[in-house]
Structure formats: C-alpha cells, structure tokens
Design an enzyme around this catalytic site. Structure first.
Site, mmCIF file in Angstrom:
data_model
loop_
_atom_site.group_PDB
_atom_site.id
_atom_site.type_symbol
_atom_site.label_atom_id
_atom_site.label_comp_id
_atom_site.label_asym_id
_atom_site.label_seq_id
_atom_site.Cartn_x
_atom_site.Cartn_y
_atom_site.Cartn_z
ATOM 1 C CE LYS A 1 7.084 1.146 4.393
ATOM 2 N NZ LYS A 1 7.958 -0.302 6.048
ATOM 3 N N GLY B 1 0.970 -1.256 -0.026
ATOM 4 C CA GLY B 1 -0.178 0.055 0.397
ATOM 5 C C GLY B 1 0.593 1.109 -0.103
ATOM 6 C CG ASP C 1 -1.845 9.022 2.038
ATOM 7 O OD1 ASP C 1 -0.719 8.488 2.014
ATOM 8 O OD2 ASP C 1 -2.159 9.893 2.159
ATOM 9 N N GLY C 2 -1.074 6.518 -0.247
ATOM 10 C CA GLY C 2 0.668 5.871 -0.447
ATOM 11 C C GLY C 2 1.586 6.314 0.189
ATOM 12 N NE ARG D 1 10.908 -1.377 2.088
ATOM 13 C CZ ARG D 1 9.830 -2.027 2.532
ATOM 14 N NH1 ARG D 1 9.660 -2.124 3.999
ATOM 15 N NH2 ARG D 1 9.280 -2.876 2.078
ATOM 16 C CG ASP E 1 1.117 -7.922 6.489
ATOM 17 O OD1 ASP E 1 1.193 -8.543 8.478
ATOM 18 O OD2 ASP E 1 2.039 -7.100 6.747
#
Length: 678
Positions: free
Chosen positions: A181, A160, A197-198, A255, A347
């Site tokens: 990210k 997300g 909005d990520g 990352r 996750d």
C-alpha cells in the site's frame, strides 16, 4: 556499493552484510519492465512460494503502453478485475518496523540473534517491501472495484494506492495474499489529495500498520500488516484540506490477508445510478460476475461450494448468508472494543468479514455514542453508534450487486432474517464476558448493558479503562474496598475541563446567528443547504456549555457518584444471580476475573499514542513505533499485574515529547482532544 546503498537506504556495514546475498551485482532500475528478470535475489525472503490463483481465475487487463517514463494515467478499466502494474521506486527506503507475528503467517522465521544478520534482514525487507525490487513469482496488479461512498454510488474506484503482489502458499497449507500500500500510481489513482501518485505518507502508514496488528491481538477479524517502510521520497499533501499543503515522506505498508476482495468488487457491474449518473466499468458483464462468484465461493467458502455444487442460486444464497453473519459479528466486535472505522463505504467492506482499509479510524476515549472519528464526516453518517446500521446498509448494496445470480428478494430476506439477530447474539455474548457474567444468560442482560453505556455517557467515562476497572469490582454488598473502587471509577469520568473542551462551540457565533435567521426567514433554502443537523448539534453544544459553566467540580463529582452507585447496585445484583448455584465460590470468582481480563483490554491504539509514534518517526526515531507495536501485541491483562491500579494521569500542561510519553493505559491527556484525523 554506492548504488546498492542508495537503493537500500541503509548504513554501509549493513550494505556490506547484504551485498553477498544479492550476488554483488549492479541493481537494475526497479521500474523497468525489461529489468524484471534481473531483480536482485532475495535471501531471507527466498523461501516465499507464490501461486497467484486470483490472476488465473479472474480477467486481468494488460494495460496499454505508457510513454517512456510516464506513470499510468487514471482511466476506466472495463471487462477486467485486475490491471497489471509495476511499483514505482522510492529513494533510500528504510524499514520502520516489522510485525513478527504477521510475517510468521508466511512461514518466515524469527529474527536472528546476531546484529549483522538482523541488519541484513531489515535491509532486505526495505528493498522488497518498498516495491523497489520484486520477489520471484510476484505479479503486481491493481484491483478494480466500485463503491458507495457516504451513501452515494461513486462509480469506479479501485486500488489507487495499493498493489496485489501475489499469493504466498506456506508449508502449513495456507494461502496469503500480499499487498503493497503506497507503492505508486495505478490506473485507479484518481483522487486529488493523492494527486494520482498512488503514494501513502508516513503518518497514515504508521497508523495502518499499528492498528492492523492491534486489532488482530484484540481478537477482531482483520487484515494484517507485516512491515512499514519509509523513504527519502516525498509528496505534497494538504493534511486538513485547509489550503496549507506540505511535503511529507512516502511510506509503504505490506498488508496480508486471505483476500482483499470487497463488496465493491461486485459493484463493477452496476448499471447507471439514478442519483449520481455513474455506472460500473463492466456494466452488462454478468459472465464476469459469475466468474467472480465461482472464484470467491470455491476459494474462500469451500464448504458452501461442496454442499451446493449443483445449484448455483442456493450456493450464492448460502454465501450471502455467511457474509452477512461474519459482517454482523465483526461490527459487534468493533462495538465491544470501542473501535470506530471512520469510512464504512462499500469499497471498505471485506467479502470474508475482515476489517480492512484503516484510514481515519479511532478508538473511543470518553464514551460518546455519537462520536465521529473522521473529521470529513460532517453529517456523522459513520459515527460509532451507527456502525451496525451502516454495515447492514452496505450488505443491502452487496445483495443488489449479486443480482441476477441471487434474486434480490432472496438476498433481502436473508439479510432481514440473519443480520440483526446475529449482531445482537454476538454483541450480548461478548458484553456478558466483558462484565464477567460467566454462567447463565438472562433476558435482562441487554438492559444492564444499555444502562451501563448510558451511565458512561452521562459521566463521560473512559470506555476502555472503565471496562478494565470493573474486573476489580468488589462483588459482595459488605465487601471491603468499595469506596476505593468508586474513587478509582470517578477518576475515569470526564473532568469539567475535559467536558468544556469536548462541548466547546464549533461555529462562530455570528455564523450560528445567521443560520438561525435563515431557518426562520427562508426554511426551504435552509433545508436545501443541508445544515439542519449541524445547527441542531451546535445549539446542543451551546446549551451544554452553559450548563457546564454553572457546575462546580464538587457538584460534578457528586452527580457522577450517584449515576454510578445506581448502576453498580444493579450490577451487583446480577453478579449475585450469576454466582447462585456455583459449587465453589472462589472458583467462580477466579473464572469471572479470568474472563474479564481476557475480554477487556488494557491497551488500545488511541489517537494520541499513534501521534507520539508518528512524531518520533518523522524525526527519524522508529523506536516508539516498535515500542507501541510490542505493547499492542499484548493488550490484555497479564498475570501479576494489579488490575485495580491505573497509572497516574499526566501532569497538566505537559507538552514536550518526553512528558507526552507515559503509560499508555492511562486516560488520554487533554491535548489529545485537539487531534484531528481526516
């Protein structure tokens, strides 16, 4: 020129330095798909060669077109492991910091000596590592996965706030996946705190950036962070979920890892959960599960693939066995450096045994096995002492997700056979080295370690500093310096003020009284509310607070000395046994000290250290982030340092930024106990 400066968010001289690198042309709108071919050409990053094998090996969804200018709408993504996305541009991105050791993995050279060249390099990093422009060969995509969150199946989750950029192949023959990210919305941007909005904000991005690198240099398996970029763009966040939202600057972290696939990647096939009623988006698609297993094992476990090429069940069993072992070793490393993950959902568990997704993490200050670093974890599911148990539970969920390609009874048998044994073996091996037991292993070592931790708990000793101090323990019973050592050790124990702050009641007395009345009058309703554990803890705090009020500083010191004298007597006896048979006593002592210095860090990323760096960065000063990063790149004792000397404590009441910055190997200041991470 103005257009370039606006995108780079850098000074005019830096923009002039970068301009020739991009061919002196107008920059395209970064979010336009049609503009992809017109991306500015990289200079410093031009040598990165992408070969995006994951997107060739696994099903990728090409999303339906969104209305012009609209962000991707959150939705289910069935039948695919990835969905193609595009980073959304940020206003005036600026580089906070680069991690040179992490970027070296990609074959990128050391920073140039000339100031103008460094400025150009930083401007290029800000442009490409913010997502405002794409590197040639990058194919942004968001990964689809599910997960069990706080013990309950949550259904589709996915990237997300992260985007796969692609996989860089280096001249050394290595392959590294790059991720951004915080680069904008994806079909999986679902949570209300993110407002779909990520984006990630500067404070959380600095924490992830610094901790990823800190963990690597501590020797813990982890993903890496190559860059942190901030911007003039802002989003609204309610930091403590208390109805007081505020605007915060957006930031992006680059990352790096071999892969970001996780246990939850295999949970997209899960049938409807009996408790939550949720199902994975690709339920029934065993063909994709087979495809994913083929890709994961052949790519990241090639030896297993080669050994079991003709028998997929045996191959999958060997794969699960190795994931189990790696996970057990990883969490053992956490326990030995006092690291708390905070959100150990399925996750957030790597399929290759790496520490991933640094959210509300924390390192222990005062040793408390029940320490909870995530203020949202009301029940303490992910407390420090429960991490090994939770990781085993998560592996159970992975075993269930591999059915039918690995029969469940076979997966469970592997888990029962391997996990506890591997965790115990690795944990004790590491703890022996932390205690300087360099020769024969003994059965009583586990009890010695347990007694040490119990003593640290009883005395409120600082986890990191206590282990670091033990390297200067005088071994012989007649050794000089024992009194000085005990005095230094007492300074690492919690003061009365620290303990009273730690055990202060969390509930209003009237609320606690009402809960106790409810427990007596209507136990069924009390049980239904699910607050029994919280009330029990609150009663313990009240009792502890009462005892502390009756304790004097002298009595506390005397009690602490007694606890430590008992354990140190056992420790000295064990060291004498370790020394027995050593041909050269001086060589044994030198080896003991060397091993302890290599396994007991002087610096870890305590919350208050990160907070100092965040506050400076939010005021436009990135020097503290860079200073802390350099400190964390060398966390262990260096030759020439006096191991037994720890810096003086901060003066009480210190509050200014200048006063709060001090030697980061000291015990944390009192104000650090007030920090809250969610």
């Amino acid at each position: 020129m103005a257009s370039l400066k606006a995108v780079l968010g850098t000074s005019l001289p830096a923009a002039r330095a970068v301009l020739p690198l991009f061919g002196c042309r107008r920059l395209p709108a970064p979010c336009s798909i049609s503009a992809a071919a017109m991306e500015p050409a990289p200079h410093w990053l031009a040598g990165l060669h992408f070969d995006n094998r994951a997107l060739r090996a696994l099903p990728v969804e090409t999303p339906p077109p969104d209305p012009e200018g609209a962000a991707p709408a959150p939705r289910l993504v069935p039948g695919a492991c990835f969905s193609r996305v595009r980073p959304a541009p940020l206003r005036q991105p600026r580089l906070v910091a680069l991690s040179e050791p992490a970027l070296a993995l990609l074959g990128l050279g050391a920073p140039p000596a000339a100031a103008a060249a460094r400025e150009a390099r930083e401007a290029e990093a800000a442009l490409f590592f913010s997502g405002n422009a794409l590197l040639p060969g990058a194919e942004p995509a968001a990964h689809c996965y599910c997960g069990h969150q706080f013990g309950q199946f949550a259904g589709q989750l996915g990237d997300g706030a992260a985007m796969y950029l692609g996989e860089v192949c280096t001249a050394a023959g290595e392959r590294w996946e790059l991720q951004l990210k915080g680069a904008g919305p994806t079909p999986f941007s679902r949570w209300a705190p993110l407002q779909a909005d990520g984006r990630k904000v500067l404070r959380s991005s600095i924490r992830e950036f610094l901790c990823s690198e800190a963990m690597f240099h501590l020797g813990v398996p982890t993903t890496r962070a190559g860059a942190c970029v901030t911007s003039e763009s802002t989003v609204v966040r309610d930091v403590f979920y208390d109805g007081n939202p505020k605007h915060e600057p957006c930031a992006v972290v680059l990352r790096i890892a071999s892969t970001f696939l996780r246990f939850g990647s295999f949970e997209i096939f899960k049938a409807e959960d009996e408790h939550t009623g949720r199902a994975g988006p690709s339920v029934g698609r065993n063909d994709i599960r087979v495809q994913m297993l083929d890709y994961v094992v052949s790519t990241f476990y090639p030896e297993i693939q080669a050994t079991h090429a003709s028998d997929s069940v045996q191959r999958n069993a060997a794969f699960f066995r190795e994931v189990t072992r790696r996970t057990a070793r990883m969490v053992a490393e956490w326990q030995c450096v006092g690291f708390c993950h905070g959100v150990l959902n399925t996750d957030n568990m790597s399929i290759v045994g790496l520490t991933i997704d640094y959210g509300p993490f924390g390192f222990l200050d005062r040793y408390d096995p029940d320490h909870i670093c995530n203020a949202s974890d009301n029940a303490g599911r992910y407390s420090f002492s429960k991490q090994p148990e939770v990781c085993k539970w998560n592996l159970q969920k992975l075993a269930e997700a591999l059915v039918p390609e690995l029969p469940l009874e076979q997966g469970e048998a592997i888990l029962a056979e391997e996990y506890d044994a591997e965790f115990r073996r690795h944990y004790l091996h590491k703890m022996r080295r932390k205690l300087g037991l360099v020769r024969a292993e003994r059965e009583e070592d586990a009890a010695l370690v347990a007694k040490l931790l119990e003593t640290m708990h009883l005395t409120g000793a600082d986890f990191t500093n206590t282990f670091y101090l033990l390297s200067s323990f005088p071994v012989g019973p007649e050794s000089p310096g024992l009194a000085e050592f005990l005095t230094a050790l007492m300074e690492q124990c919690a003061s009365l003020e620290e303990l009273r702050l730690a055990f202060r009641p969390q509930m209003d007395p009237r609320q606690l009284s009402m809960m106790l009345m409810l427990a007596q009058s209507n136990p069924q309703l009390f049980a239904l509310i699910g607050t029994r554990a919280n009330v029990t803890k609150e009663l313990e705090r009240v009792e502890q607070q009462s005892r502390l009020e009756q304790l004097s500083p002298a009595e506390l010191l005397s009690r602490n000395r007694g606890h430590w004298a008992d354990w140190l007597q056992e420790y000295r006896a064990r060291l004498e046994k370790d020394r027995e048979g050593a041909a050269d006593e001086d060589a044994w002592q030198a080896e003991r000290t060397r091993v302890m210095h290599a396994n007991n860090p002087k610096y870890v990323l305590r919350n208050y250290i990160a907070q100092n760096a965040i506050e400076a960065a939010e005021n436009g000063d990135f020097s503290e982030v860079r200073r802390v990063l350099k400190l964390l790149e060398a966390p262990y004792h260096r030759e020439g340092e006096a191991a037994e000397v720890l810096e003086a404590a901060e003066p009480e009441g210190a509050s200014s930024t200048a006063e709060r910055r001090r030697s980061y190997s000291s015990k944390p200041p009192l104000w650090a106990a007030e920090l809250c991470v969610t």
